[in-house]
Structure formats: C-alpha cells, structure tokens
Design a protein around this motif. Structure first.
Motif, short mmCIF file in Angstrom:
data_model
loop_
_atom_site.label_atom_id
_atom_site.label_comp_id
_atom_site.label_asym_id
_atom_site.label_seq_id
_atom_site.Cartn_x
_atom_site.Cartn_y
_atom_site.Cartn_z
N UNK B 26 0.85 -1.19 0.00
CA UNK B 26 0.00 0.00 0.00
C UNK B 26 0.89 1.25 0.00
N UNK B 27 1.94 1.19 0.79
CA UNK B 27 2.85 2.34 0.88
C UNK B 27 3.50 2.61 -0.49
N UNK B 28 3.94 1.55 -1.14
CA UNK B 28 4.60 1.74 -2.43
C UNK B 28 3.60 2.17 -3.50
N UNK B 29 2.38 1.65 -3.37
CA UNK B 29 1.36 2.04 -4.35
C UNK B 29 1.11 3.54 -4.24
N UNK B 32 3.63 5.57 -5.98
CA UNK B 32 3.68 5.56 -7.46
C UNK B 32 3.29 6.94 -7.99
N UNK B 33 3.88 7.30 -9.12
CA UNK B 33 3.52 8.60 -9.68
C UNK B 33 2.09 8.53 -10.22
N UNK B 34 1.50 9.69 -10.41
CA UNK B 34 0.13 9.77 -10.95
C UNK B 34 0.00 9.00 -12.25
N UNK B 35 1.01 9.20 -13.09
CA UNK B 35 1.01 8.59 -14.41
C UNK B 35 1.00 7.06 -14.27
N UNK B 265 7.63 4.66 -6.09
CA UNK B 265 6.99 3.40 -5.74
C UNK B 265 7.44 2.23 -6.59
N UNK B 266 7.49 2.43 -7.90
CA UNK B 266 7.87 1.32 -8.77
C UNK B 266 9.31 0.88 -8.47
N UNK B 267 10.16 1.86 -8.12
CA UNK B 267 11.55 1.52 -7.78
C UNK B 267 11.57 0.62 -6.54
N UNK B 268 10.67 0.91 -5.59
CA UNK B 268 10.58 0.07 -4.39
C UNK B 268 10.19 -1.36 -4.78
N UNK B 269 9.20 -1.48 -5.68
CA UNK B 269 8.83 -2.82 -6.13
C UNK B 269 10.03 -3.50 -6.78
N UNK B 270 10.80 -2.72 -7.57
CA UNK B 270 11.95 -3.31 -8.26
C UNK B 270 13.01 -3.79 -7.28
N UNK B 271 13.41 -2.91 -6.35
CA UNK B 271 14.51 -3.31 -5.47
C UNK B 271 14.09 -4.44 -4.53
N UNK B 272 12.78 -4.51 -4.23
CA UNK B 272 12.33 -5.59 -3.37
C UNK B 272 12.11 -6.89 -4.14
#
Lengths: 352, 600
Positions: B26-29, B32-35, B265-272
C-alpha cells in the motif's frame, strides 16, 4: 684476457659508455639496430639551451669509439642466454656473442601523437610533431604549410603524451618544454613575421640556462605563451587548424586559427627497451621504463646481476644527463667486472 | 473443524506476513507517480493481465531465464517455486475433496496428514497421495541442491555468491528445514497409521520399525509449524521478499510502469524483487580491479534499506552487464541514476547562459557529438561518406555545440540534462530535417529516450547501412580480419547489434568473438563511473584488449568514439570506427572501378 661487454644500442648513452669501458681496457661490442651510430642525435639539428649543432656532440662522441670498440650494425637480438656468469647473445643472422656483462642503452622513442587523436596528427595535414619540425630544420627547407605557403601563425603544443593520464603517461618528459622554447626561437629566426604561440601547462625551466632561453623567447623574439592545455583541434576548409584551448590565466576559453600546429611529443620507452627488458626478465617501473635497483643511488643497476642500464631506457633525460649517466654506467659495470661489487651495496627503504 | 495448538505458529506467521505485505504494498502504491497509477488502473482489466500471468508463470515459477543460464540452477529454483505452489494447490484440492466443503482453514492442507488418517472418503485418494509425495520429493531434491550450492556454487555456474544479511540467513535456514520437517512429520504419522504414498509411506514404514514414531510425530509437526512461522516472519525483511514482489513487479511492468528518473513506488517494487541470487556479481568488471561490494546486488540491497551510499551509487560503469543477466529484469542502471540524483546538486538553470543561434535548413542533420570531436578521424570519415552519397546534410555541431545531456543524466543531474535536451531539440527541429544521424552512441541513446523527436534519430551504423542498401554508396571487401566491439550504449543500451555487423561483413572478414553482443565487455572508458582511478580503468581496458588480440585481428572495429579513444591508448592493433572502415572501403571500390574502366 680482458673481459667482454656488450652494449645494446648505439645512441648517445651507448656510445659514451662504450668509450669509457674501452678506455678501461674491456672488449666492447655495440649492437646497433640501425646502420649508423648516434640514435636520436642524428635527428636533431640544434640542441637546447645553447643552440649548438647536434652533429658537434655526435663528433665528440664518435672520437671515443676507438678500434677497441667493435660495432655490429643492423643487429637484431633473438635471444640472450645466461650460463653462470657468462651471457650468450644470439643475433637473428645466426651469430652469437659471449659477454661478461650487458649494458642496455636502448633508449626512448617519441610518443605516437596519433594516440592523441583530438589533436589531429595524421588526420590534418598541417599538424606536425617536434621531430617533424626538426627534420624540416635539418633538411634546410623552409617551414611551409602542406599547401606550400609560408605560415603566418604557428602554434606549439606542450605536453603531448606527457603528464597526461588520459594518454597513459603521467610522467614529465623533461625535455619538451625547453625544446618548445628552442624551436619557437628557431621559427622566429627563420620567419620573423610569423606569430608563434606556445600552449603550455607550466614551463619547467629547471636546467641551467633554460630560464634565460625562455626569457629570450619572450623578450627578444616575441613568442606568445598561453597557459592552457589544448582540448581539441579541427581543420578549416582551407587546411588551417582551429585550436580550442582554455586560457587559464585570462580565465577564458580561446579559439584560434593557426597555419601550422606543432605537437611537442614526450618520451616513451622504445620498442627495443621493452623487448630487451622482457627478454632479460627485468622489472619495469610504473611508467614502463626499465626499473633501476634504486632511484637515488643505483640508477644503472638492474634487477639482475651483470645487467646494467644507461640513458633514457630508465627515464627521460636530457643529452647532458644521458652523457653523465653513460659514464656512471661504465663505472658501475667496471665495479662489477673487477669484483669490487660497489653496485651491490644495499640501501634501506623505509616502507612507512 | 480440525484444530491443534501447533497450528498457531503457522497462523501467526502467515497473518504477520500478510499484514506486512499489505502495509508495504500500500505504501509503495501510494508512492507511485500519478502517471503510473493511471496506467495501473487502465491496464489491470485488459489483455495485458494475461500476458503478465504468462510471464509470471514462466519467470517466477518456471524460472526460464535461470534455466537458460544454468540447468541445475534453473532446476533448483523451479523445483522449489513451482513444486511448492503445486503442493499448495494440490493440498487445497485434496482438503476440499475430503471435507466436501468449499471453505477450509488455511492450515488444513498444510497439516492434512496429521488430522486425516482415514482416506477412504476422498475420491481418487491414491492419486492424491502419489501426487503429494511426488511434489514433496521434487522440492526435497531442490532443497538438497540449494544446500549443496551453498558449498559448491561453481557447479551452478556461480564463481562468487552473495554475502547475505542475517535475516536472509534466518529465512534460508528455515526454508532448508521446512520441507525435511514436513517429510519427517508426514512419514512419522504414516508410520503410526500405516498410510502414506511411495515416499512418506515407505519412509514411515522404515521409521516405525526403528524409531518410537508415536512419541516423535507430534513434536515434529510442531517443529514444521514453527519453521513455517519463522520463514513467514523473516520473509519481508529478507531476500525472499522477492517471491511475492516479483509477481507484482511483472504485472506493473506489463502495464508499462518502470523506473524513470525518480526513485519512487515502482523503484521500491523493483529493489524488493531482487532475490540476491548473485548472478550479477560474476559479470561485473569491477570485481577484478577494485571493488567487490558495489555490484548490482549490493547496490540494490543498500537501496532497499533506504541508504544513500555515495560509493555504491557512483562506482559503476553503467555498462549494463548486470541488467543483461538479471533473471528478474531489474533495471539497475535506471535505479542507480535515480540514486545519484538524490546525492547531487541538480540545477536546471545551470545552462541558462547558453544562447541559441539560428539553424540552417537541411534534409539530414549530422550531429557528431563531443566525443567524436575528440576523434576527428571519425567525423571527417562520416562527412566524406555523406558527401560520397550526395546527402544534403547539415553538420549541426561543426563549430562546437551544446552537449546532448547524456553525461549529465548519467551523473544524476537530470534537470540540468533535460535543460540541454530542450536547447538541442529546438535547434534540431528548426532545421526541418527528417533524419538525425549521430556518430556517438551516448548521444544516440538520449536522442532515442529523452528527446521525443518527431523525426527519426539514427546511429551512423544504421544510416550507413541504409545508404549501402539504397546503393548510394558501394563497398568493397578488403578481406581484412576484423573483430567488432559492441559499445555498451549502442548494444545493451539501444539494442543495435546487427547493423554494424552487416556493414563490417561487407567491408571485411568479420570474426565473431565469445563475449559479444549483449555479453560484450565495457572498454573501461565509460562516463558512468566516478570513482575509478585512471590506472584501474586502464586495467579494464588492457584485459579487454588482450581478449580481442587472441583473435589476431588486423583491425579492432567499434562504433563509439569513446571506446575508440579508450582502446587507442593501449592497443598496438589498429582501432577504427565503422565510419573509417566504410570510407576506406568506398575509396577502394572507386579505385577498382577506375581500373576496370581503364582496362575496358
């Protein structure tokens, strides 16, 4: 029976050390790759700082080459074997020579300016090197651009391939600054109307009389000195060269058109130095010259017993220093051959 | 309802895991940027989800990319991942069949053997028993390989393995123990009740004969549950976080969401999603010359911990060799650049002093690039080629120009870079040209990615090949032996591998090399690294050159002025850009043509 010494290389260092070794009564053989003795001295018309002719020094050195010195021209060393105290030098022609000591005097060659591609040597016709300019002086022809015109403005670039980590050479070649000053004066002597610009990092006028020459260039001949390293040069449609440089004293980028650009190329170890060093299994220093046993006290002593060095195979040197180093090498070789072993003294290196 | 106190650790662990995952995602979501959020909503109920599911199956479960790299390593991953999932699915089906209810407790399938001994009520029970045993065996082999890998990684194609953190170790040891404990628990219970399949039944029979299984089985079920609990609790803080996160990442990526200039946010998903498998370690050229703690896996680890490690961010050639082998497809270069941005002073007004000149009109623009100005043989060859082909072109940066911006971008000065992009873009568009040709892969990459030009941007190798195909220039084959070095920015950076090779096979004898195309080396001259000394860079260069020289080439060809300059410093062989080789080939062809004319 007197002992045999083989001197590899018949340039300034090889000639002068041979002269002294022969005078001490050794059988000396010079192995010279060319058909003539003299090495680089043959290629320089006049010498700094006195502007005396190179051939005068060569004549002096030649007087030392007596009948006690044999010379093998066009020598190509294939292999050097060592058995106990004796070296066996095999040449490509099939001849073999025995020696009790080997003295390496294989010297330097000038930096290949094509490696500094941004300066345009080998690409633009009006970019030449300091040895090229010397060749023009020696030939007696006038200084002309590629299209045969008298150049109105000439630029000299200092430190090409020296003090340049990007070119792979971090060291100072010691002779180019003053060569640049000498050549700038010579250009003015021949073409008094031509403007001469030197682009330098800093002028290293450390030698005796060098500073006077530098002063003369500015006061008497009006040579311009601009502190700044050339970044690149490019060619105009008419063949003139645009140089881009930062004038670091004025703090401004500078663009200037010259008719001829001379690159003052530095020293790199010669192909022979590399080859002989590798053949004999010697150590090289971080600048790829042959490593001396100690930089302060044993410049002529190599990492192997019975093998010694003279001249610019260990570091860049002026002619005066090369001659001194050659005599010092002769004395070191003699100490070894006579069993005095002065060259074996040790010096401690405090590693802290 | 089946219940026994030993299910509590399992339930606790699972609930904790779910809570942490929900909180983190939820935090990473939100980050995420608006786009990106818009893209997510737009695509989540579209055909893209099917593509994503397919990729999840192939990569997260089957581990196709790892299989391609090393079969045993692939088998190890697939057997544990896919085996485990199938075990969960089969277990759930079995439970549902048994209870004939749709709903069951999450622990029911996990501990089914403990609760249910009378299996006559289950349809095709023998089949299920066989499947469950078979899957367990597969997983146990996988775990066995994993333990073996810990000591003999070379057999799995890994010279170096990742140095792990303590949570990684806890999770690893618990995962090593989960399945052996399950095997023992099920076997002991099977021994007690004389049930079980070919694996647990046989083993149970044996254990019952030699051990007091009646006393042992209950504590082992406890142990099994505790191990599961430990694994679930350690998972979100360990490398095993990649298991759920990679699934999310693959979905997001399929919706066109990826890290772009900002660490969000997407970077967080990537590094995790990084499993710290360590495949990226061996391919890094910095191992030998300097550092063994800055490789992609360690950089990502420090980013995951929200550290701003200056050295890890800036000590990297950005060559992309690690990205190329990453089985998860993490875009390490893009992430490193975002990290750099956090560490530098990025001033978008830094280049306000530049003034705009006017631009002439032309069909084609030639933009040499700063590096090409430092290798004038390349630019003069290129100009001659364009002249020979009668192209109406404008040499945009003939008298110096504004930098393309890519070096600044690599340094993390993104705003400053984009200000240069704007200035250049204006100049390019003013010319009215339809094609932009550059000699520098560094410029080419930013032209493609950031300029968003309405006209085509080409690297000169692409343009030259077009001229050849359109017969505007004719080449003659010199039969010289040539090897081709793929520049990082052109090859891995832009995917241009074939055009230069096609040109070279028309001008020379092109010899293929072992490490080429996406496996090519970095020349060592990269603008990406800010920490290496000149000596360390040259060590890289010399190593690469030595490998080239083993093919005894007459010419080492490349298509990047920076690579050329870097190699030229140390090489004894001739180093040439494709443009130089093509020009020589055109001139040779002309001479031959003339000779033929004279003869006729």
């Amino acid at each position: 029976m007197s002992k045999n010494v083989i001197v590899i290389g018949g340039g300034i260092a090889g000639m002068e050390s041979s002269a002294y070794l022969a005078a001490m009564g050794y059988n000396v053989t010079i192995l010279e790759k060319e058909g003539k003795l003299g090495g680089h001295l043959l290629k320089w018309e006049r010498l700094f700082p006195t502007k005396r002719h190179g051939k005068e020094v060569l004549e002096f050195l030649s007087q030392g080459i007596s009948e006690h010195v044999s010379i093998i021209y066009h020598a190509d060393i294939e292999n050097i074997e060592r058995k106990d105290q004796v070296f066996n030098v095999h040449l490509s022609k099939g001849t073999s020579l025995k020696a009790d000591a080997v003295l390496i005097a294989t010297g330097y060659e000038t930096f290949d300016a094509r490696k500094k591609e941004e300066y345009g040597y080998g690409i633009y016709d009006n970019v030449i090197t300091s040895p090229d300019l010397e060749e023009i002086f020696l030939s007696g022809k006038g200084i002309r651009t590629a299209s045969g015109k008298v150049p109105q403005r000439i630029g000299l670039v200092h430190c090409v391939g020296s003090r340049d980590e990007k070119a792979g050479n971090i060291y100072c070649s010691k002779v180019c600054c003053v060569t640049g000053v000498k050549q700038a004066i010579e250009i003015k002597e021949k073409l008094s109307q031509t403007e001469v610009y030197c682009f330098y990092m800093d002028m290293r006028m450390y030698g005796f009389h060098f500073e006077e020459l530098y002063k003369e260039a500015q006061e008497k001949w009006g040579v311009y000195f601009i502190r700044g390293r050339l970044s690149e040069s490019c060619e105009n449609a008419d063949g003139t060269i645009v140089v881009k440089v930062e004038d670091t004293l004025a703090g401004k980028p500078l663009k200037m058109t010259v008719d001829l650009l001379v690159l003052l190329v530095g020293f790199v170890p010669s192909e022979g130095t590399r080859k002989i060093g590798e053949l004999l299994g010697l150590s090289f220093n971080s600048n790829r010259f042959i490593k001396s046993a100690d930089e302060h006290t044993m410049s002529n002593v190599s990492s192997e017993p019975g093998i010694f060095m003279a001249g610019t195979c260990t570091s860049p040197r002026t002619i005066a220093n090369t001659i001194m180093d050659a005599r010092s090498a002769a004395a070191t070789v003699a100490s070894y051959l006579e069993g005095y072993n002065i060259e074996k003294r040790t010096i401690h290196r405090n590693l802290k | 309802m089946n219940f026994d106190p030993f299910v509590i650790p399992f339930l606790t662990g699972l609930s904790f895991l779910c809570a942490v995952l929900i909180f983190k995602y939820a935090k990473w979501f939100i980050k995420l940027s608006r786009e990106h959020k818009f893209k997510l909503l737009k695509w989540i109920f579209s055909h893209k989800i099917i593509l994503a599911l397919k990729e999840i199956f192939l990569e997260s479960l089957l581990h196709r990319k790892i299989f391609r790299r090393n079969f045993v390593l692939g088998y190890m991953h697939a057997s544990i991942a896919l085996g485990w999932l199938l075990l969960i699915i089969a277990g759930n089906l079995e439970t549902k069949l048994h209870s004939s209810k749709f709903f069951n407790m999450p622990y029911d399938p996990v501990f089914l053997k403990f609760f249910v001994h009378e299996r006559s009520g289950i349809p095709i029970a023998a089949f299920y028993t066989f499947v469950m045993d078979f899957l367990l065996l597969i997983i146990l082999i996988g775990i066995g390989l994993a333990v073996f890998k810990r000591f003999r990684s070379m057999l799995f194609g890994l010279k170096r393995t990742t140095r792990l953190k303590s949570f990684d170790k806890i999770a690893r040891y618990s995962i090593w123990l989960i399945f052996p404990l399950r095997f023992l628990a099920e076997s002991f219970t099977s021994g007690q009740y004389n049930t079980g399949g070919f694996l647990t039944g046989t083993a149970g029979h044996f254990f019952a004969a030699v051990l007091p299984v009646d006393y042992l089985s209950y504590p082992v079920w406890w142990g099994y549950s505790i191990m599961l609990c430990m694994f679930f609790i350690a998972l979100p803080f360990s490398r095993y976080m990649h298991i759920p996160t990679e699934v999310a990442l693959i979905m997001l990526r399929n919706f066109g969401i990826k890290t772009n200039k900002i660490y969000d946010g997407i970077t967080e998903f990537e590094v995790n999603s990084c499993p710290r498998c360590g495949i990226c370690i061996d391919v890094c050229q910095l191992n030998e010359v300097q550092a063994s703690d800055i490789q992609a896996v360690y950089f990502i680890q420090s980013s995951r911990e929200n550290k701003k490690d200056e050295r890890k961010a800036f000590n990297c050639l950005l060559c992309g060799r690690c990205e190329n082998v990453c089985p998860v497809g993490i875009e390490v270069n893009a992430i490193r650049i975002t990290k750099r941005k956090q560490l530098v002073f990025d001033n978008k007004n830094a280049f306000n002093f530049l003034t705009n000149g006017s631009t002439e009109k032309a069909d084609v623009i030639y933009y040499a690039g700063c590096m090409t100005h430092l290798t004038p043989a390349v630019k003069s060859s290129m100009c001659r080629i364009l002249d020979e082909a009668n192209v109406n072109y404008l040499f945009l940066d003939k008298d110096g120009s504004v930098c393309c911006g890519r070096p600044l971008l690599m340094a993390g000065k993104i705003e400053a870079a984009l200000s240069l992009v704007e200035k250049n873009k204006k100049k390019i568009l003013e010319s009215g040209a339809k094609t932009l040709v550059t000699s520098c892969p560094i410029c080419y990459k930013i032209f493609r990615e950031e300029y968003k030009l309405p006209i085509e941007a080409l690297h000169h190798s692409q343009y030259i090949l077009r001229l050849v195909r359109e017969k505007k220039i004719t080449l003659s084959n010199s039969q010289q032996c040539v090897v081709y070095h793929d520049p990082c920015e052109l090859g891995r950076g832009c995917g241009i591998y074939d055009e230069p090779r096609e040109i070279l096979s028309r001008t020379s004898q092109l010899v293929p090399m072992k490490n080429e195309k996406n496996n090519s080396w970095c020349c060592g001259g990269s603008l990406g690294d800010f920490k290496l000394s000149a000596e360390q860079k040259s060590e890289i260069t010399r190593d690469v050159l030595m490998e080239f020289m083993a093919y005894s080439p007459e010419i080492i060809a490349t298509a990047c002025p920076l690579c050329k300059k870097t190699f030229a410093k140390y090489g004894n062989a001739k180093i040439q850009d494709i443009a130089e080789i093509v020009l020589a080939s055109i001139l040779k062809e002309k001479v031959t043509e003339k000779k033929v004319e004279v003869l006729q």
